[in-house]
Scaffold this motif. Sequence first.
Motif, PDB file in Angstrom:
ATOM      1  N   VAL A   1       0.905  -1.070   0.019  1.00  0.00           N
ATOM      2  CA  VAL A   1      -0.074  -0.458   0.330  1.00  0.00           C
ATOM      3  C   VAL A   1       0.962   1.214  -0.059  1.00  0.00           C
ATOM      4  N   LEU A   2       0.682   1.909  -0.826  1.00  0.00           N
ATOM      5  CA  LEU A   2       0.995   3.483  -1.548  1.00  0.00           C
ATOM      6  C   LEU A   2       0.176   4.144  -0.945  1.00  0.00           C
ATOM      7  N   ILE A   3       0.417   4.966   0.457  1.00  0.00           N
ATOM      8  CA  ILE A   3      -0.112   6.110   0.403  1.00  0.00           C
ATOM      9  C   ILE A   3      -0.735   7.642  -0.047  1.00  0.00           C
ATOM     10  N   LEU A   4      -1.313   8.231  -0.807  1.00  0.00           N
ATOM     11  CA  LEU A   4      -0.266   9.521  -1.620  1.00  0.00           C
ATOM     12  C   LEU A   4      -1.996  10.552  -0.474  1.00  0.00           C
ATOM     13  N   THR A   5      -1.106  11.600  -0.256  1.00  0.00           N
ATOM     14  CA  THR A   5      -2.454  12.319   0.543  1.00  0.00           C
ATOM     15  C   THR A   5      -2.244  13.606   0.099  1.00  0.00           C
ATOM     16  N   MET A   6      -3.268  14.460   0.145  1.00  0.00           N
ATOM     17  CA  MET A   6      -2.290  15.910   0.113  1.00  0.00           C
ATOM     18  C   MET A   6      -2.070  16.599   1.501  1.00  0.00           C
ATOM     19  N   PHE A   7      -2.278  15.933   2.776  1.00  0.00           N
ATOM     20  CA  PHE A   7      -2.400  16.770   4.333  1.00  0.00           C
ATOM     21  C   PHE A   7      -1.319  15.547   4.414  1.00  0.00           C
ATOM     22  N   ASP A   8       0.334  16.607   4.793  1.00  0.00           N
ATOM     23  CA  ASP A   8       1.307  16.616   5.022  1.00  0.00           C
ATOM     24  C   ASP A   8       1.088  16.643   7.032  1.00  0.00           C
ATOM     25  N   LEU A   9       0.342  15.920   7.150  1.00  0.00           N
ATOM     26  CA  LEU A   9       0.655  15.455   8.997  1.00  0.00           C
ATOM     27  C   LEU A   9       1.122  14.457   9.586  1.00  0.00           C
ATOM     28  N   ASP A  10       1.816  14.483  10.798  1.00  0.00           N
ATOM     29  CA  ASP A  10       2.094  13.397  10.977  1.00  0.00           C
ATOM     30  C   ASP A  10       1.536  12.099  11.439  1.00  0.00           C
ATOM     31  N   GLU A  11       0.328  12.610  12.158  1.00  0.00           N
ATOM     32  CA  GLU A  11      -0.321  10.924  12.680  1.00  0.00           C
ATOM     33  C   GLU A  11      -0.612  10.673  11.638  1.00  0.00           C
ATOM     34  N   TYR A  12      -0.908  11.246  10.277  1.00  0.00           N
ATOM     35  CA  TYR A  12      -1.161  10.039   8.826  1.00  0.00           C
ATOM     36  C   TYR A  12      -0.184   9.079   8.843  1.00  0.00           C
ATOM     37  N   VAL A  13       1.153   9.672   8.614  1.00  0.00           N
ATOM     38  CA  VAL A  13       2.945   8.806   8.882  1.00  0.00           C
ATOM     39  C   VAL A  13       2.711   7.826   9.375  1.00  0.00           C
ATOM     40  N   TYR A  14       2.418   7.884  10.626  1.00  0.00           N
ATOM     41  CA  TYR A  14       2.627   6.911  11.956  1.00  0.00           C
ATOM     42  C   TYR A  14       1.897   6.074  11.666  1.00  0.00           C
ATOM     43  N   ALA A  15       0.323   6.575  11.820  1.00  0.00           N
ATOM     44  CA  ALA A  15      -0.955   5.550  11.224  1.00  0.00           C
ATOM     45  C   ALA A  15      -0.163   5.021  10.417  1.00  0.00           C
ATOM     46  N   ALA A  16      -0.321   5.031   9.249  1.00  0.00           N
ATOM     47  CA  ALA A  16      -0.243   4.256   7.429  1.00  0.00           C
ATOM     48  C   ALA A  16       0.383   3.480   8.085  1.00  0.00           C
ATOM     49  N   LEU A  17       2.366   3.814   8.656  1.00  0.00           N
ATOM     50  CA  LEU A  17       2.968   2.782   8.586  1.00  0.00           C
ATOM     51  C   LEU A  17       2.905   1.535   9.602  1.00  0.00           C
ATOM     52  N   ARG A  18       1.689   2.208  10.911  1.00  0.00           N
ATOM     53  CA  ARG A  18       1.880   0.851  11.455  1.00  0.00           C
ATOM     54  C   ARG A  18       0.678   0.231  11.338  1.00  0.00           C
ATOM     55  N   ALA A  19      -0.158   0.946   9.943  1.00  0.00           N
ATOM     56  CA  ALA A  19      -1.258  -0.027   9.623  1.00  0.00           C
ATOM     57  C   ALA A  19      -0.695  -0.511   8.778  1.00  0.00           C
ATOM     58  N   GLY A  20       0.165  -0.836   8.470  1.00  0.00           N
ATOM     59  CA  GLY A  20       1.601  -1.331   7.376  1.00  0.00           C
ATOM     60  C   GLY A  20       1.718  -0.559   6.165  1.00  0.00           C
ATOM     61  N   ALA A  21       1.047  -0.012   5.908  1.00  0.00           N
ATOM     62  CA  ALA A  21       1.641   0.551   4.337  1.00  0.00           C
ATOM     63  C   ALA A  21       3.218   0.286   4.508  1.00  0.00           C
TER      64      ALA A  21
END
Length: 233
Positions: free
Chosen positions: A87-107
Motif C-alpha cells: 500500500v502506497l499512501i497518497l494524500t494532500m495532507f502533510d500531517l504527522d499522525e497520518y504517517v505514523y498511523a499508515a506505517l503502523r497499519a502496514g503501508a
Amino acid sequence: MTAPSGTAATTSVLIADDQALLRGSFRVLVDTADGLRAVGEAADGAEAVTQATRLRPDVVLMDVRMPGTDGIEATRRICAELPETRVLILTMFDLDEYVYAALRAGASGFLLKDTPPADLLTGIRVVAAGEALLAPSVTRRLLAEFAARPAPAGTTGISGRAALAGVTDREREVLTLVGRGLSNTEIADHLHLSHGTVKSHIGRLLAKLAARDRAQLVIAAYEAGLVGTRSGR
C-alpha cells in the motif's frame, strides 16, 4: 528517484480515492507508464478492501480521507489479509499522525499529492519491489518523532528489546542503520560488507521480526530502542 532493479515486468495497481477526477487522472498516468497497469478503482476504504481482495493487486494507491472506512483502516485490513499487496499512501495532507498511523497499519510508503508524476510512478515501483518509501518532506520529522516518544507495542510484532533475542550482533547493527534511514549501499559501505550480504541480513531481519518490509524495520529499530535520542539521532 531511481527505479529499483528487479521490479516485475508488469505491476498491477488499484487506485482508491473518493474523487472521481483524481482516480481517472491517476489511472491514465499509471496506464501510460511502462511496466504498470491499473486494474481497478475504489471510491472509499470499504470498496478498496473489497476490490483488493478480488483483484489482488501488487500495489494499492490509497487516499487517506475517504467517506466511511478511511484509508488507514482500509490499509490495515488489506495488509492483514493480503501480505503480498503493498500500500502506497497518497494524500494532500502533510500531517504527522497520518504517517505514523499508515506505517503502523502496514503501508509501505507515503507520498503527497503534489509529488511530481514521474516520482509517483517511481514510488509505485519502489514499494512493489518491497522497499519503503517516504516523502522527503516528512522523513526527517518521522524519525525525530519516533526518537521522542515510544511507539505502541504489538503493531509490527516487535515488543522492545526482548524481540531481538534471536537477532545476531551483526543483524542488530544492520537494523540500527536501517532505522537511521541508510540505504543498502550506505549500510554496506559503513559496515564494510558486500551489497549481497547486507541484503541477506535484511531478509533475515524481516523474517525474524515478522516485518512486512523496510518501513516496519524502521519502526522495529525505534521500538527496540536501537535508534533514538540517546543513540545519536
